[in-house]
Design a protein around this motif. Structure first.
Motif, short mmCIF file in Angstrom:
data_model
loop_
_atom_site.label_atom_id
_atom_site.label_comp_id
_atom_site.label_asym_id
_atom_site.label_seq_id
_atom_site.Cartn_x
_atom_site.Cartn_y
_atom_site.Cartn_z
N THR A 241 -18.95 67.40 -50.56
CA THR A 241 -19.65 68.39 -50.07
C THR A 241 -19.16 68.93 -48.23
O THR A 241 -19.26 67.95 -47.50
N ASN A 268 -27.40 73.63 -58.44
CA ASN A 268 -26.62 74.43 -59.73
C ASN A 268 -25.03 73.88 -59.57
O ASN A 268 -24.27 73.81 -60.43
N SER A 269 -24.31 74.09 -58.39
CA SER A 269 -22.96 73.77 -58.22
C SER A 269 -22.72 72.05 -58.75
O SER A 269 -21.91 72.05 -59.19
N ALA A 273 -20.72 73.25 -61.83
CA ALA A 273 -19.36 73.72 -61.59
C ALA A 273 -18.44 72.71 -61.93
O ALA A 273 -17.17 73.23 -61.94
N VAL A 282 -17.97 71.50 -52.56
CA VAL A 282 -19.42 72.35 -52.54
C VAL A 282 -19.45 72.69 -51.29
O VAL A 282 -19.63 71.86 -50.28
N GLY A 298 -21.20 77.76 -51.74
CA GLY A 298 -20.21 78.19 -52.67
C GLY A 298 -19.59 76.87 -53.28
O GLY A 298 -19.83 75.93 -52.56
N ASP A 299 -18.93 76.92 -54.15
CA ASP A 299 -18.00 76.05 -54.76
C ASP A 299 -16.74 76.51 -55.19
O ASP A 299 -16.36 77.65 -55.38
N ASP A 300 -15.73 75.66 -55.58
CA ASP A 300 -14.37 76.03 -56.07
C ASP A 300 -14.30 75.44 -57.39
O ASP A 300 -13.29 74.90 -57.99
N GLY A 301 -15.44 75.46 -58.20
CA GLY A 301 -15.55 74.97 -59.53
C GLY A 301 -15.15 75.98 -60.78
O GLY A 301 -14.48 76.89 -60.56
N ARG A 334 -23.56 87.74 -55.10
CA ARG A 334 -22.10 86.91 -55.42
C ARG A 334 -20.97 87.60 -54.81
O ARG A 334 -20.70 88.83 -55.10
N GLY A 339 -14.26 80.35 -57.88
CA GLY A 339 -15.45 79.50 -58.09
C GLY A 339 -16.54 80.45 -57.99
O GLY A 339 -16.49 81.51 -58.72
N THR A 340 -17.64 79.82 -57.46
CA THR A 340 -18.79 80.36 -57.59
C THR A 340 -19.23 80.61 -55.86
O THR A 340 -19.36 79.48 -55.18
#
Length: 353
Positions: A241, A268-269, A273, A282, A298-301, A334, A339-340
């Motif tokens: 993180t 959630n991530s 993710a 994250v 955000g995340d890079d999942g 979004r 990722g997300t």
């Protein structure tokens, strides 16, 4: 020559009469004004004092007062030294508050304003000024400070009790979840515990803080993310993180809403993710603008479905995050990303929405 001499004599006589008249008017003013006036020598001896000052210092008469050096009235010798130092440096003293012991032993707060009168060589001839009794004002100020201290203590106690009550709720949810075998329902209880814990952290920080109206959002988010990282840690992939949040104060309502948003999106991530043994990042970032905050989580999942729309999300976490963003005067959006990534921009307290 005789005419000129008589004319000069008359002018001198008129000037003397004008001087005496001025002195008489000044003396009447000095004696009659209700403001306490004084004149003291360089060493603190009292040269002149009007009746208002004699009354203020509770002396029987001026003759008695002039036998006392001004230093005798100072309760705090350091205040006397400070006053002398300020006068020696600038020759003027403006609204200097000091506590004195009057002639009859009563203590009073006075406000001193005076200036030095110097000779042609710059040596002090005397000081002259006025004193104002501000005892009642000081007492009122102290009463107000005492009331504020009492209010702060009550508010701290209130935050402490709210935090304790929220911790009790968290414990009850934990106990209840232990009796449930369904993993899905257990996860719902766990999520509720995280939400309650996020709110409890605000009240814990307010209880520990000298400022009871706002908290440091950076430290608050660090606590939330650290707890979530521990709660969702697994032996599989490594998910780190990252926080990029400047130290900034945020109002209580803002902080609680933002904290819950961070709680929902980060959890959630961490949960979805990085399936299997995937690794990744994250992050939580906050951009503090002049009139608004821009929060990014955000995340890079693995990302969300291509047709995902925030407004049509049916998970409780995202619905809650969207509702909280609306309450802050912003919206959950979004951002395009592999990722997300979610953005929430909302006005700062006091800014126009």
């Amino acid at each position: 020559g005789a005419t000129t001499s008589r004319s000069a004599s008359r002018e001198q006589h008129h000037a003397e009469q004008a001087r005496r008249s001025l002195e008489t008017r000044y003396r009447a003013f000095f004696l009659g004004i209700p403001v306490a006036l004084y004149r003291t020598g360089p060493s603190g001896e009292i040269l002149e004092a009007n009746p208002a000052l004699v009354k203020l210092l509770r002396c029987p008469d001026f003759e008695t007062l002039r036998t006392v050096n001004t230093s005798a009235f100072f309760i705090d010798p350091a205040a006397r030294a400070q006053e002398r130092e300020m006068l020696s440096e600038g020759g003027v003293l403006r609204s200097f508050d000091l506590k004195v012991m009057c002639y009859d032993g009563a203590s009073r707060w006075l406000r001193d304003t005076c200036h030095a009168v110097n000779d042609e060589q710059g040596q002090v001839l005397y000081y002259e000024g006025m004193l104002e009794d501000i005892t009642e004002q000081k007492q009122a100020d102290e009463q107000l400070r005492s009331s504020l201290r009492e209010k702060d203590l009550l508010l701290k106690e209130l935050h402490h009790r709210v935090k304790n009550n929220l911790q009790v709720i968290t414990s009850l949810l934990s106990l209840q979840s232990n009796s449930i075998s369904d993993p899905g329902i257990q996860e719902m209880f766990r999520e509720s515990q995280d939400r309650v814990r996020s709110m409890a952290m605000v009240h814990e920080r307010l209880y520990q803080s000298p400022d009871l109206t706002s908290i440091d959002f950076s430290e608050y988010v660090q606590s939330i993310v650290a707890h979530l990282s521990r709660a969702y840690a697994s032996g599989a992939g490594s998910v780190r993180t990252e926080l990029d949040i400047p130290h900034c104060s945020m109002g209580v309502d803002e902080a609680i809403s933002c904290g819950l948003i961070v709680n929902e999106l980060v959890s959630n991530s961490l949960k979805h993710a990085f399936p299997g043994e995937r690794s990744g990042r994250v992050w939580v970032r906050l951009d503090v603008q002049s009139d608004a905050f821009l929060l990014e989580v955000g995340d890079d999942g693995i990302g969300l479905a291509a047709d995902f729309r925030v407004e049509s999300a049916d998970t409780l976490g995202l619905l809650l995050a969207g509702t909280l963003a609306n309450q802050l005067g912003g919206s959950l959006e979004r951002a395009p990303s592999a990722g997300t990534v979610f953005h929430i921009r909302f006005p700062r307290s006091g800014s126009a929405a």
